[in-house]
Design a protein around this motif. Structure first.
Motif, PDB file in Angstrom:
ATOM      1  N   LYS A 117       0.864  -0.905  -0.134  1.00  0.00           N
ATOM      2  CA  LYS A 117       0.187  -0.145  -0.009  1.00  0.00           C
ATOM      3  C   LYS A 117       0.880   1.232   0.003  1.00  0.00           C
ATOM      4  CE  LYS A 117      -2.070  -1.626   3.754  1.00  0.00           C
ATOM      5  NZ  LYS A 117      -1.667  -3.030   3.638  1.00  0.00           N
ATOM      6  N   ARG A 162       3.476   3.859   4.308  1.00  0.00           N
ATOM      7  CA  ARG A 162       4.553   4.314   5.225  1.00  0.00           C
ATOM      8  C   ARG A 162       5.147   5.544   4.406  1.00  0.00           C
ATOM      9  NH1 ARG A 162       3.316  -0.501   6.111  1.00  0.00           N
ATOM     10  NH2 ARG A 162       3.305  -1.683   8.309  1.00  0.00           N
ATOM     11  N   HIS A 194      10.800  -1.926   5.594  1.00  0.00           N
ATOM     12  CA  HIS A 194       9.268  -2.711   5.852  1.00  0.00           C
ATOM     13  C   HIS A 194       9.147  -4.188   5.122  1.00  0.00           C
ATOM     14  CE1 HIS A 194       5.215  -3.302   5.917  1.00  0.00           C
ATOM     15  NE2 HIS A 194       4.974  -2.801   4.713  1.00  0.00           N
ATOM     16  N   MET A 228      11.701  -5.911   4.173  1.00  0.00           N
ATOM     17  CA  MET A 228      12.507  -6.948   4.768  1.00  0.00           C
ATOM     18  C   MET A 228      11.923  -7.462   5.918  1.00  0.00           C
ATOM     19  SD  MET A 228      14.343  -6.174   7.811  1.00  0.00           S
ATOM     20  CE  MET A 228      15.559  -7.445   7.601  1.00  0.00           C
ATOM     21  N   SER A 229      11.270  -6.855   6.638  1.00  0.00           N
ATOM     22  CA  SER A 229      10.434  -7.213   8.032  1.00  0.00           C
ATOM     23  C   SER A 229       9.368  -7.913   7.627  1.00  0.00           C
ATOM     24  CB  SER A 229       9.977  -6.127   8.793  1.00  0.00           C
ATOM     25  OG  SER A 229       8.798  -5.616   8.498  1.00  0.00           O
ATOM     26  N   ASP A 284       9.468 -11.878   8.609  1.00  0.00           N
ATOM     27  CA  ASP A 284       8.270 -12.336   9.418  1.00  0.00           C
ATOM     28  C   ASP A 284       7.454 -13.531   8.744  1.00  0.00           C
ATOM     29  OD1 ASP A 284       6.165 -11.612  11.611  1.00  0.00           O
ATOM     30  OD2 ASP A 284       4.793 -11.400   9.807  1.00  0.00           O
ATOM     31  N   ARG A 334       0.928  -9.742  -0.265  1.00  0.00           N
ATOM     32  CA  ARG A 334       0.515  -9.079  -1.279  1.00  0.00           C
ATOM     33  C   ARG A 334       0.066  -9.662  -2.568  1.00  0.00           C
ATOM     34  NH1 ARG A 334       5.900  -4.994  -0.593  1.00  0.00           N
ATOM     35  NH2 ARG A 334       5.220  -3.814   0.911  1.00  0.00           N
ATOM     36  N   SER A 344      14.235   0.208  14.063  1.00  0.00           N
ATOM     37  CA  SER A 344      14.290  -1.050  13.390  1.00  0.00           C
ATOM     38  C   SER A 344      14.718  -2.145  14.389  1.00  0.00           C
ATOM     39  CB  SER A 344      15.446  -1.054  12.241  1.00  0.00           C
ATOM     40  OG  SER A 344      14.829  -0.016  11.320  1.00  0.00           O
ATOM     41  N   GLN A 378       8.842  -7.961  17.817  1.00  0.00           N
ATOM     42  CA  GLN A 378       8.538  -9.183  17.106  1.00  0.00           C
ATOM     43  C   GLN A 378       9.144 -10.318  17.860  1.00  0.00           C
ATOM     44  OE1 GLN A 378       7.115 -10.212  14.444  1.00  0.00           O
ATOM     45  NE2 GLN A 378       8.104 -11.963  13.538  1.00  0.00           N
ATOM     46  N   LYS A 438       6.263  -3.291  17.332  1.00  0.00           N
ATOM     47  CA  LYS A 438       6.152  -4.022  16.017  1.00  0.00           C
ATOM     48  C   LYS A 438       5.867  -3.248  14.904  1.00  0.00           C
ATOM     49  CE  LYS A 438       3.179  -7.167  15.038  1.00  0.00           C
ATOM     50  NZ  LYS A 438       2.125  -8.200  15.116  1.00  0.00           N
ATOM     51  N   PHE A 454      -3.455   1.258  13.172  1.00  0.00           N
ATOM     52  CA  PHE A 454      -3.191   0.455  11.900  1.00  0.00           C
ATOM     53  C   PHE A 454      -3.037  -0.981  12.201  1.00  0.00           C
ATOM     54  CE2 PHE A 454      -0.589  -1.605   8.841  1.00  0.00           C
ATOM     55  CZ  PHE A 454      -0.837  -0.994   7.645  1.00  0.00           C
ATOM     56  N   GLN A 455      -2.519  -1.390  13.673  1.00  0.00           N
ATOM     57  CA  GLN A 455      -2.153  -2.630  14.006  1.00  0.00           C
ATOM     58  C   GLN A 455      -3.377  -3.206  14.598  1.00  0.00           C
ATOM     59  OE1 GLN A 455       0.472  -4.799  13.592  1.00  0.00           O
ATOM     60  NE2 GLN A 455      -1.013  -6.548  14.078  1.00  0.00           N
TER      61      GLN A 455
HETATM   62  C1  GRG Z   1      13.702  -4.750  11.000  1.00  0.00           C
HETATM   63  C2  GRG Z   1      16.151  -5.938  11.529  1.00  0.00           C
HETATM   64  C3  GRG Z   1      14.466  -5.804  11.401  1.00  0.00           C
HETATM   65  C4  GRG Z   1      13.788  -7.154  11.526  1.00  0.00           C
HETATM   66  C5  GRG Z   1      12.558  -7.565  11.118  1.00  0.00           C
HETATM   67  C6  GRG Z   1      10.245  -9.905  11.470  1.00  0.00           C
HETATM   68  C7  GRG Z   1      10.563  -8.742  12.244  1.00  0.00           C
HETATM   69  C8  GRG Z   1      12.001  -8.246  12.543  1.00  0.00           C
HETATM   70  C9  GRG Z   1       9.505  -7.953  12.471  1.00  0.00           C
HETATM   71  C10 GRG Z   1       8.014  -7.906  12.166  1.00  0.00           C
HETATM   72  C11 GRG Z   1       7.453  -6.868  11.863  1.00  0.00           C
HETATM   73  C12 GRG Z   1       5.980  -6.904  11.301  1.00  0.00           C
HETATM   74  C13 GRG Z   1       5.829  -7.989  10.234  1.00  0.00           C
HETATM   75  C14 GRG Z   1       5.106  -6.182  11.960  1.00  0.00           C
HETATM   76  C15 GRG Z   1       3.736  -6.293  11.309  1.00  0.00           C
HETATM   77  C16 GRG Z   1       3.307  -4.801  10.642  1.00  0.00           C
HETATM   78  C17 GRG Z   1       2.446  -4.851   9.699  1.00  0.00           C
HETATM   79  C18 GRG Z   1       1.115  -4.672  10.120  1.00  0.00           C
HETATM   80  C19 GRG Z   1       2.580  -5.074   8.214  1.00  0.00           C
HETATM   81  C20 GRG Z   1       1.649  -4.985   7.274  1.00  0.00           C
HETATM   82  O1  GRG Z   1       1.903  -3.537   6.669  1.00  0.00           O
HETATM   83  P1  GRG Z   1       0.884  -3.373   5.502  1.00  0.00           P
HETATM   84  O2  GRG Z   1      -0.350  -3.796   5.474  1.00  0.00           O
HETATM   85  O3  GRG Z   1       1.808  -4.143   4.239  1.00  0.00           O
HETATM   86  O4  GRG Z   1       1.094  -1.953   5.132  1.00  0.00           O
HETATM   87  P2  GRG Z   1       1.976  -3.894   2.686  1.00  0.00           P
HETATM   88  O5  GRG Z   1       2.101  -4.870   2.162  1.00  0.00           O
HETATM   89  O6  GRG Z   1       0.573  -2.912   2.131  1.00  0.00           O
HETATM   90  O7  GRG Z   1       2.890  -2.860   2.623  1.00  0.00           O
END
Ligand code: GRG
Length: 336
Positions: free
Chosen positions: A49, A52, A106, A108-109, A113, A125, A178, A187, A219, A256-257
């Motif tokens: 989307k 961010r 974002h 890479m997370s 994840d 996606r 981050s 996480q 997170k 958002f969450q």
């Molecule tokens: C940053 C060093 C580093 C490691 C990553 C895996 C991890 C550590 C963290 C997980 C963070 C995570 C996945 C949080 C959820 C956030 C969330 C609601 C994501 C979905 O975001 P959208 O809906 O995605 O904006 P799109 O696909 O629209 O970009």
């Protein structure tokens, strides 16, 4: 179109998205080793989307618009920095490397994840997840490479009109949100409270509201907060104004969450682009699990009011707030 305003948010997103994605493609045009760069591009360039990045652009534009529209003492400092920025680079150009870095971290997370060792997701996606296409080892390494490439882009490509101390502050905050204080820490607790790290963290059983709020804030909220703060800070916001943007992103991140937790229960795979019902299956600590659907919806509506009030109170002229108001509206009504 956002109800009650003449602001055309879809056109705003379309315009900014095309500029953003052109820059992302340029920053990710490496080719050695080919499979690594393909894997990096796969998760950054297609879909998402881009909320961010929009938040970063809209925050910078709100501060810059205010600086040029008013001569109040609150905006005096913004005027000087904002005017300098706009004289040799547009506001969007000033924050573009930061917006790209944000979208890279974002992405890479999301790659990490989705790995089997974490949430084990097959779709993201609307497509197979990175490790389903490239394998787990490459997905892990593509995530690693994106993380460091993001910092490199932010440090190297932010235009020289941004003074170097400002840039150092932004890079330091980017690293902070981050890492252990932000995404990574959130996480770890997210996994711990869903039982996935039960053996390592056997003492953590049950989650209360304070802990759940803290998980969501780290997170998700930490990066969203960085988006609004960095956009504002890079064009000169300081003090209370910069703090207001940080708080705005934090509250928006929580909204958002919680909306994400709701969509996991109420959404379908086609609209979501990822598998619904995963939180329940993994016994995740979610807002819906703690408060139920109706109460969670009411809390999102409360957060929307708080966010709109915060924007009204922030020393930003109403015209400059339109995109930020539209982002709030989008975040709480989104279907994916
Ligand atoms: C940053 C060093 C580093 C490691 C990553 C895996 C991890 C550590 C963290 C997980 C963070 C995570 C996945 C949080 C959820 C956030 C969330 C609601 C994501 C979905 O975001 P959208 O809906 O995605 O904006 P799109 O696909 O629209 O970009």
């Amino acid at each position: 179109m956002v109800s009650g305003t003449a602001f055309d948010f879809p056109s705003y997103v379309q315009d900014k998205r095309s500029q953003l994605e052109a820059c992302l493609a340029e920053y990710l045009s490496g080719n050695e080793p080919p499979a690594l760069w393909d894997s990096m591009r796969y998760s950054v360039l297609e879909g998402g989307k881009r909320i961010r990045a929009m938040l970063c652009f809209a925050s910078a534009e709100a501060v810059a618009a205010d600086a040029s529209a008013t001569a109040s003492s609150t905006s005096a400092m913004v005027t000087s920095v904002g005017a300098t920025a706009s004289s040799s680079a547009s506001v969007v150009e000033v924050v573009m490397p930061c917006a790209c870095a944000i979208e890279m971290v974002h992405a890479m997370s999301l790659i990490h994840d989705d790995l089997p060792v974490m949430d084990n997701d097959d779709f993201r996606r609307g497509r197979p997840t990175n490790h389903k296409v490239y394998g787990e080892a490459l997905a892990l390494l593509a995530g690693d490479a994106l993380l460091v490439r993001a910092t490199e882009v932010l440090a190297r490509h932010t235009p020289p009109v941004v003074d170097r101390q400002t840039l150092v502050d932004v890079i330091a905050e980017f690293a902070r949100v981050s890492g252990a204080y932000g995404l990574v820490g959130g996480q770890v607790d997210d996994l711990a409270f869903s039982g996935q790290l039960a053996q390592q963290l056997a003492q953590q059983i049950g989650v209360d509201e304070k802990t759940l709020r803290s998980i969501h804030q780290r997170k998700t909220g930490a990066l969203l907060s960085f988006c609004s703060w960095s956009g504002a800070y890079l064009v000169g916001a300081r003090g209370e104004l910069a703090d207001a943007f940080k708080q705005f992103g934090e509250l928006l991140g929580l909204a958002f969450q919680i909306t994400d937790d709701l969509l996991d229960v109420t959404g379908d795979i086609k609209t979501l682009g990822k598998t619904p019902g995963k939180d329940e299956a993994a016994q995740k600590a979610t807002w819906v699990r703690m408060f139920g659907v109706e109460k969670s919806r009411r809390q999102v509506a409360d957060l929307q009011e708080q966010l709109e009030e915060l924007l009204r109170q922030t020393c930003i002229a109403s015209g400059g707030r339109a995109a930020l108001n539209a982002i709030v509206d989008y975040v709480v009504t989104r279907q994916n």
